[in-house]
Write a protein that holds these residues in place. Sequence first.
Motif, mmCIF file in Angstrom:
data_model
loop_
_atom_site.group_PDB
_atom_site.id
_atom_site.type_symbol
_atom_site.label_atom_id
_atom_site.label_comp_id
_atom_site.label_asym_id
_atom_site.label_seq_id
_atom_site.Cartn_x
_atom_site.Cartn_y
_atom_site.Cartn_z
ATOM 1 N N SER A 9 -72.357 -30.174 8.118
ATOM 2 C CA SER A 9 -72.217 -29.115 9.123
ATOM 3 C C SER A 9 -70.909 -28.370 8.896
ATOM 4 O O SER A 9 -69.913 -28.969 8.499
ATOM 5 C CB SER A 9 -72.197 -29.725 10.531
ATOM 6 O OG SER A 9 -71.782 -28.754 11.478
ATOM 7 N N THR A 16 -72.735 -33.430 14.607
ATOM 8 C CA THR A 16 -72.892 -33.927 13.229
ATOM 9 C C THR A 16 -71.616 -34.623 12.765
ATOM 10 O O THR A 16 -71.664 -35.727 12.197
ATOM 11 C CB THR A 16 -73.226 -32.757 12.275
ATOM 12 O OG1 THR A 16 -74.251 -31.963 12.876
ATOM 13 C CG2 THR A 16 -73.679 -33.238 10.925
ATOM 14 N N VAL A 88 -79.645 -30.289 12.190
ATOM 15 C CA VAL A 88 -81.024 -29.817 12.022
ATOM 16 C C VAL A 88 -81.000 -28.301 12.152
ATOM 17 O O VAL A 88 -80.620 -27.771 13.203
ATOM 18 C CB VAL A 88 -81.960 -30.419 13.098
ATOM 19 C CG1 VAL A 88 -83.369 -29.855 12.970
ATOM 20 C CG2 VAL A 88 -81.972 -31.939 12.997
ATOM 21 N N ASN A 133 -86.157 -30.108 18.586
ATOM 22 C CA ASN A 133 -87.293 -29.689 17.762
ATOM 23 C C ASN A 133 -86.908 -29.788 16.292
ATOM 24 O O ASN A 133 -85.827 -29.359 15.892
ATOM 25 C CB ASN A 133 -87.682 -28.231 18.049
ATOM 26 C CG ASN A 133 -88.299 -28.075 19.420
ATOM 27 O OD1 ASN A 133 -88.775 -29.050 19.991
ATOM 28 N ND2 ASN A 133 -88.278 -26.862 19.954
HETATM 29 C C1 FMN Z 1 -79.320 -21.836 12.114
HETATM 30 C C2 FMN Z 1 -79.530 -22.935 13.109
HETATM 31 C C3 FMN Z 1 -80.787 -23.481 13.277
HETATM 32 C C4 FMN Z 1 -80.985 -24.507 14.206
HETATM 33 N N1 FMN Z 1 -82.239 -25.061 14.300
HETATM 34 C C5 FMN Z 1 -82.434 -26.089 15.169
HETATM 35 C C6 FMN Z 1 -83.708 -26.729 15.266
HETATM 36 O O1 FMN Z 1 -84.655 -26.420 14.557
HETATM 37 N N2 FMN Z 1 -83.840 -27.733 16.170
HETATM 38 C C7 FMN Z 1 -82.800 -28.148 16.969
HETATM 39 O O2 FMN Z 1 -82.982 -29.059 17.781
HETATM 40 N N3 FMN Z 1 -81.578 -27.574 16.876
HETATM 41 C C8 FMN Z 1 -81.377 -26.569 15.995
HETATM 42 N N4 FMN Z 1 -80.131 -26.000 15.882
HETATM 43 C C9 FMN Z 1 -79.020 -26.568 16.656
HETATM 44 C C10 FMN Z 1 -78.251 -27.598 15.818
HETATM 45 O O3 FMN Z 1 -79.077 -28.543 15.219
HETATM 46 C C11 FMN Z 1 -77.267 -28.309 16.731
HETATM 47 O O4 FMN Z 1 -76.325 -27.393 17.164
HETATM 48 C C12 FMN Z 1 -76.707 -29.554 16.094
HETATM 49 O O5 FMN Z 1 -76.105 -30.363 17.062
HETATM 50 C C13 FMN Z 1 -75.707 -29.250 15.028
HETATM 51 O O6 FMN Z 1 -74.522 -28.866 15.589
HETATM 52 P P1 FMN Z 1 -73.128 -29.281 14.947
HETATM 53 O O7 FMN Z 1 -73.097 -28.678 13.595
HETATM 54 O O8 FMN Z 1 -72.137 -28.701 15.880
HETATM 55 O O9 FMN Z 1 -73.121 -30.743 14.876
HETATM 56 C C14 FMN Z 1 -79.907 -24.978 14.971
HETATM 57 C C15 FMN Z 1 -78.645 -24.425 14.800
HETATM 58 C C16 FMN Z 1 -78.449 -23.425 13.881
HETATM 59 C C17 FMN Z 1 -77.048 -22.862 13.692
#
Ligand code: FMN
Length: 186
Positions: A9, A16, A88, A133
């Motif tokens: 991330s 993450t 994700v 999701n």
């Molecule tokens: C481009 C993008 C796509 C994402 N797609 C999903 C998804 O398909 N499902 C979901 O639950 N969260 C989705 N998220 C949210 C991230 O998975 C979520 O913020 C996760 O905790 C990672 O955040 P972090 O990098 O701050 O840990 C998405 C976020 C971004 C930026």
Amino acid sequence: MKVLVLMASPNPDGLTAACARAASEGVREAGGQVEEIRLVDHTIGRCDTCGDGWGTCRSEHECQLQDDFQALHGRVRQAEALVIVTPVYWGEPSEAAKALLDRLRRCEAPRDGESAFSGMPVMAVAAAGESGNGMISCLASLERWIDHVRGRKFDLIGVNRWSRAYKLAAIRSAGQALVEQSSMER
Ligand SMILES: Cc1cc2nc3c(=O)[nH]c(=O)nc-3n(C[C@H](O)[C@H](O)[C@H](O)COP(=O)(O)O)c2cc1C
């Protein structure tokens, strides 16, 4: 035991990153050595799909696209266990994770004998947002990758905002178990 933790991330303070820290803490508590790599700090281009689909990855098990991949490939080869922690995105591992994992697979999967991952315990963590999701499809993609490179699936863990507290505890325990169980097998 040397454990490589790949954090995929861009966010150093998100879920993450917290999962990666929990895994590293568990590994250290069990006496393992951790090397944590934040993938977005490295330049990892996408696979060029050389030739008609294969390049030196197939013939020499090395990637001909020169960037930070070569150094990371070397660090993976020195590891005894691997932890992949990805957010994700669109139900898949992040682009940073995919860029590295795609090129590692191309180099290691076509080996006739041992791949760098043969029998290596691999733990994969998918950190989702509120909806959760795509957590399962992300883990399924990582599971296929582990199969292709012939790693040993140690655990596949999904986590989202609601499960954060108890999953962080589980990831920490999994980091400990990774070292303890692998030491018993040696
Ligand atoms: C481009 C993008 C796509 C994402 N797609 C999903 C998804 O398909 N499902 C979901 O639950 N969260 C989705 N998220 C949210 C991230 O998975 C979520 O913020 C996760 O905790 C990672 O955040 P972090 O990098 O701050 O840990 C998405 C976020 C971004 C930026």
